[in-house]
Design a protein around this motif. Structure first.
Motif, PDB file in Angstrom:
ATOM      1  N   GLU A 132       1.029  -1.131   0.056  1.00  0.00           N
ATOM      2  CA  GLU A 132       0.120   0.219   0.012  1.00  0.00           C
ATOM      3  C   GLU A 132       0.893   1.355  -0.212  1.00  0.00           C
ATOM      4  O   GLU A 132       0.406   2.242  -0.509  1.00  0.00           O
ATOM      5  CB  GLU A 132      -0.745  -0.129   1.318  1.00  0.00           C
ATOM      6  CG  GLU A 132      -1.860   1.222   1.195  1.00  0.00           C
ATOM      7  CD  GLU A 132      -2.799   1.191   2.580  1.00  0.00           C
ATOM      8  OE1 GLU A 132      -3.778   1.967   2.457  1.00  0.00           O
ATOM      9  OE2 GLU A 132      -2.842   0.193   3.200  1.00  0.00           O
ATOM     10  N   ARG A 175       0.460   4.079  -2.759  1.00  0.00           N
ATOM     11  CA  ARG A 175       0.128   5.628  -2.484  1.00  0.00           C
ATOM     12  C   ARG A 175       1.099   6.637  -2.738  1.00  0.00           C
ATOM     13  O   ARG A 175       0.999   7.757  -3.305  1.00  0.00           O
ATOM     14  CB  ARG A 175       0.001   5.911  -0.837  1.00  0.00           C
ATOM     15  CG  ARG A 175      -0.917   4.919  -0.303  1.00  0.00           C
ATOM     16  CD  ARG A 175      -2.288   5.382  -0.328  1.00  0.00           C
ATOM     17  NE  ARG A 175      -3.194   4.545   0.203  1.00  0.00           N
ATOM     18  CZ  ARG A 175      -4.551   4.615  -0.074  1.00  0.00           C
ATOM     19  NH1 ARG A 175      -4.998   5.218  -0.814  1.00  0.00           N
ATOM     20  NH2 ARG A 175      -5.468   3.620   0.502  1.00  0.00           N
ATOM     21  N   THR A 207      -3.819   3.996  -8.604  1.00  0.00           N
ATOM     22  CA  THR A 207      -4.903   4.241  -8.079  1.00  0.00           C
ATOM     23  C   THR A 207      -5.765   3.479  -7.653  1.00  0.00           C
ATOM     24  O   THR A 207      -6.797   3.095  -6.911  1.00  0.00           O
ATOM     25  CB  THR A 207      -5.416   5.466  -9.020  1.00  0.00           C
ATOM     26  OG1 THR A 207      -4.615   6.671  -8.978  1.00  0.00           O
ATOM     27  CG2 THR A 207      -6.968   6.042  -8.339  1.00  0.00           C
ATOM     28  N   CYS A 223      -4.899   1.300  -5.005  1.00  0.00           N
ATOM     29  CA  CYS A 223      -5.221   1.922  -3.794  1.00  0.00           C
ATOM     30  C   CYS A 223      -6.922   2.015  -3.219  1.00  0.00           C
ATOM     31  O   CYS A 223      -7.073   1.739  -2.260  1.00  0.00           O
ATOM     32  CB  CYS A 223      -5.025   3.551  -3.915  1.00  0.00           C
ATOM     33  SG  CYS A 223      -2.997   3.893  -3.513  1.00  0.00           S
ATOM     34  N   SER A 224      -7.593   2.006  -4.526  1.00  0.00           N
ATOM     35  CA  SER A 224      -9.035   1.723  -4.303  1.00  0.00           C
ATOM     36  C   SER A 224      -9.207   0.624  -3.659  1.00  0.00           C
ATOM     37  O   SER A 224     -10.269   0.194  -2.762  1.00  0.00           O
ATOM     38  CB  SER A 224      -9.760   1.743  -5.332  1.00  0.00           C
ATOM     39  OG  SER A 224      -9.475   1.065  -6.426  1.00  0.00           O
ATOM     40  N   TYR A 263      -7.251  -1.341  -1.435  1.00  0.00           N
ATOM     41  CA  TYR A 263      -6.950  -1.387  -0.091  1.00  0.00           C
ATOM     42  C   TYR A 263      -8.084  -0.391   0.633  1.00  0.00           C
ATOM     43  O   TYR A 263      -8.478  -0.893   1.828  1.00  0.00           O
ATOM     44  CB  TYR A 263      -5.382  -0.685   0.016  1.00  0.00           C
ATOM     45  CG  TYR A 263      -4.351  -1.370  -0.189  1.00  0.00           C
ATOM     46  CD1 TYR A 263      -3.846  -2.360   0.488  1.00  0.00           C
ATOM     47  CD2 TYR A 263      -3.550  -0.962  -1.268  1.00  0.00           C
ATOM     48  CE1 TYR A 263      -2.751  -3.106   0.165  1.00  0.00           C
ATOM     49  CE2 TYR A 263      -2.461  -1.908  -1.756  1.00  0.00           C
ATOM     50  CZ  TYR A 263      -2.239  -3.040  -0.743  1.00  0.00           C
ATOM     51  OH  TYR A 263      -0.928  -3.600  -1.107  1.00  0.00           O
ATOM     52  N   ASP A 264      -8.309   0.361   0.063  1.00  0.00           N
ATOM     53  CA  ASP A 264      -9.676   1.355   0.809  1.00  0.00           C
ATOM     54  C   ASP A 264     -10.771   0.392   0.949  1.00  0.00           C
ATOM     55  O   ASP A 264     -11.438   0.336   1.997  1.00  0.00           O
ATOM     56  CB  ASP A 264      -9.921   2.421  -0.073  1.00  0.00           C
ATOM     57  CG  ASP A 264      -8.888   3.702  -0.040  1.00  0.00           C
ATOM     58  OD1 ASP A 264      -8.244   3.476   0.902  1.00  0.00           O
ATOM     59  OD2 ASP A 264      -8.877   4.422  -0.762  1.00  0.00           O
ATOM     60  N   ARG A 265     -11.293  -0.308  -0.087  1.00  0.00           N
ATOM     61  CA  ARG A 265     -12.115  -1.375  -0.129  1.00  0.00           C
ATOM     62  C   ARG A 265     -12.165  -2.560   0.859  1.00  0.00           C
ATOM     63  O   ARG A 265     -13.230  -2.855   1.464  1.00  0.00           O
ATOM     64  CB  ARG A 265     -12.603  -2.054  -1.251  1.00  0.00           C
ATOM     65  CG  ARG A 265     -13.744  -2.806  -1.559  1.00  0.00           C
ATOM     66  CD  ARG A 265     -14.753  -1.903  -1.437  1.00  0.00           C
ATOM     67  NE  ARG A 265     -14.991  -0.915  -2.377  1.00  0.00           N
ATOM     68  CZ  ARG A 265     -15.746   0.291  -2.094  1.00  0.00           C
ATOM     69  NH1 ARG A 265     -16.497   0.318  -1.266  1.00  0.00           N
ATOM     70  NH2 ARG A 265     -15.740   1.130  -3.259  1.00  0.00           N
ATOM     71  N   LYS A 310     -10.413  -2.236   3.815  1.00  0.00           N
ATOM     72  CA  LYS A 310     -10.613  -1.544   5.160  1.00  0.00           C
ATOM     73  C   LYS A 310     -11.922  -1.415   5.252  1.00  0.00           C
ATOM     74  O   LYS A 310     -12.631  -1.588   6.400  1.00  0.00           O
ATOM     75  CB  LYS A 310      -9.794  -0.227   5.209  1.00  0.00           C
ATOM     76  CG  LYS A 310      -8.384  -0.407   5.178  1.00  0.00           C
ATOM     77  CD  LYS A 310      -7.506   1.028   5.173  1.00  0.00           C
ATOM     78  CE  LYS A 310      -6.219   1.014   4.987  1.00  0.00           C
ATOM     79  NZ  LYS A 310      -5.466   2.365   4.961  1.00  0.00           N
ATOM     80  N   GLN A 311     -12.895  -0.904   4.475  1.00  0.00           N
ATOM     81  CA  GLN A 311     -14.187  -0.936   4.490  1.00  0.00           C
ATOM     82  C   GLN A 311     -14.858  -2.155   4.833  1.00  0.00           C
ATOM     83  O   GLN A 311     -15.795  -2.226   5.833  1.00  0.00           O
ATOM     84  CB  GLN A 311     -14.835  -0.375   3.298  1.00  0.00           C
ATOM     85  CG  GLN A 311     -16.568   0.121   3.302  1.00  0.00           C
ATOM     86  CD  GLN A 311     -16.843   0.534   2.027  1.00  0.00           C
ATOM     87  OE1 GLN A 311     -16.236   0.674   1.093  1.00  0.00           O
ATOM     88  NE2 GLN A 311     -18.177   0.950   2.031  1.00  0.00           N
TER      89      GLN A 311
END
Length: 338
Positions: free
Chosen positions: A131, A135, A177, A180-181, A183-185, A187-188
């Motif tokens: 990650e 970033r 990008t 990164c999305s 990785y965000d998903r 965490k969600q």
């Protein structure tokens, strides 16, 4: 004898004849809900040879056998729809989230390795991965755009990597990008699992942690199935290969499965892990049953587990000594004299 039928309540005599009846309205949804309630054990079972169609005609619920069959068809279809709509229980949603998390982890790991290999040709001294690298690429792109205040500015200025063309930079930034999305998903999804476990299985989440508890439910198939497992099964759940190898050959039996990730087990010395795993599995089994039948959080379960683990550590402070081998050599077969 009182019989609860899907269309009403019937009072039957000893000979099986209808003495009195209380038919319901012909609302399909109400009849479907009633038919589902009659599926509980001991309900809605007529005597042998009793004809429900004739009883419905006799009590005036329907006017003809065709109307009875048509209404029964509609009711059964509506009952099936109700069952399907109620099949996605909270623990099933947790299982789907765990499976989605595994898919995201697998995908993001592959894409992160690809990004590291791709960007490593342009900035091999970065030392970034996963990650952090995604970033970094999303923020700067080419190493020429690194901020002077960034810790990697000096390495970027003296890098021996290839020059990054504008088209390649745009492509790499878009790829980073997307990573990164993911990785965000992830965490969600993890946050969703934690909140769902707190509402659905608070005691299991308290003892095992939300992620480990969710994986136990996922492997078992449901919270109800997990609660039905004995503690010995929970102890080795996830260690299928080692267990079958033990059953088929003389391999040692596994002492723990996925519960090895529990901090009380993986931080303990090797000679204590088997006993601690047994104690943890016993409390997890009790926690799953408490969550299934009451749903109330019981903080004393964690206190009792900690006390049991401390007792195990006090009684087993040192590793067991190996048994001394006897100096006698095993007897071999004597050769026969010619």
């Amino acid at each position: 004898m009182k019989l609860e039928a899907w269309f009403g309540t019937l009072d039957l005599g000893e000979d099986g004849k209808v003495l009195a009846s209380d038919p319901f309205s012909k609302n399909v949804r109400e009849l479907a809900l009633r038919s589902l309630s009659l599926r509980e054990p001991g309900k809605g079972i007529p005597p042998a040879g009793f004809d429900l169609r004739s009883a419905a005609l006799a009590c005036g619920f329907v006017g003809s056998p065709e109307e009875y069959d048509s209404l029964l068809h509609e009711v059964t279809l509506d009952a099936a729809k109700l069952q399907i709509s109620g099949a996605l229980t909270p623990d099933q949603r947790i299982i789907l989230a765990v499976e989605a998390l595994d898919d995201v982890n697998e995908t993001v790991n592959v894409l992160s390795e690809r990004l590291s290999e791709w960007y490593g040709g342009y900035f091999p001294e970065s030392g970034l991965s996963g990650e952090t690298l995604a970033r970094f690429v999303t923020k700067y792109g080419s190493r020429k755009n690194v901020d002077p205040e960034d810790p990697l500015y000096a390495k970027a200025a003296d890098s021996m990597g290839a020059e990054l063309e504008a088209f390649d930079e745009e492509l790499l930034k878009g790829f980073a990008t997307s990573v990164c999305s993911l990785y965000d998903r992830r965490k969600q999804i993890e946050a969703y699992i934690e909140s769902s476990m707190e509402n659905t299985a608070p005691n299991l989440s308290l003892l095992a942690g939300p992620m480990l508890g969710a994986r136990l439910i996922s492997i078992a198939g449901s919270l109800e199935k997990l609660a039905a497992f004995p503690s010995s099964t929970i102890q080795v759940i996830g260690a299928n290969k080692a267990l079958f190898k033990h059953l088929r050959s003389r391999a040692p039996s596994p002492k723990h499965g996925i519960i090895f990730s529990h901090p009380l087990i993986n931080t303990s010395p090797w000679w204590q892990r088997g006993k601690i795993a047994r104690a943890v599995a016993a409390k997890l089994s009790l926690a799953a049953r408490t969550d299934l039948y009451s749903g109330e959080k019981v903080p004393s379960l964690a206190e009792k587990l900690d006390a049991k683990v401390q007792q195990i550590r006090l009684l087993n402070p040192e590793p067991p000594r190996k048994k001394p081998e006897s100096g006698l050599k095993p007897k071999g077969k004597k050769k026969r004299r010619q």
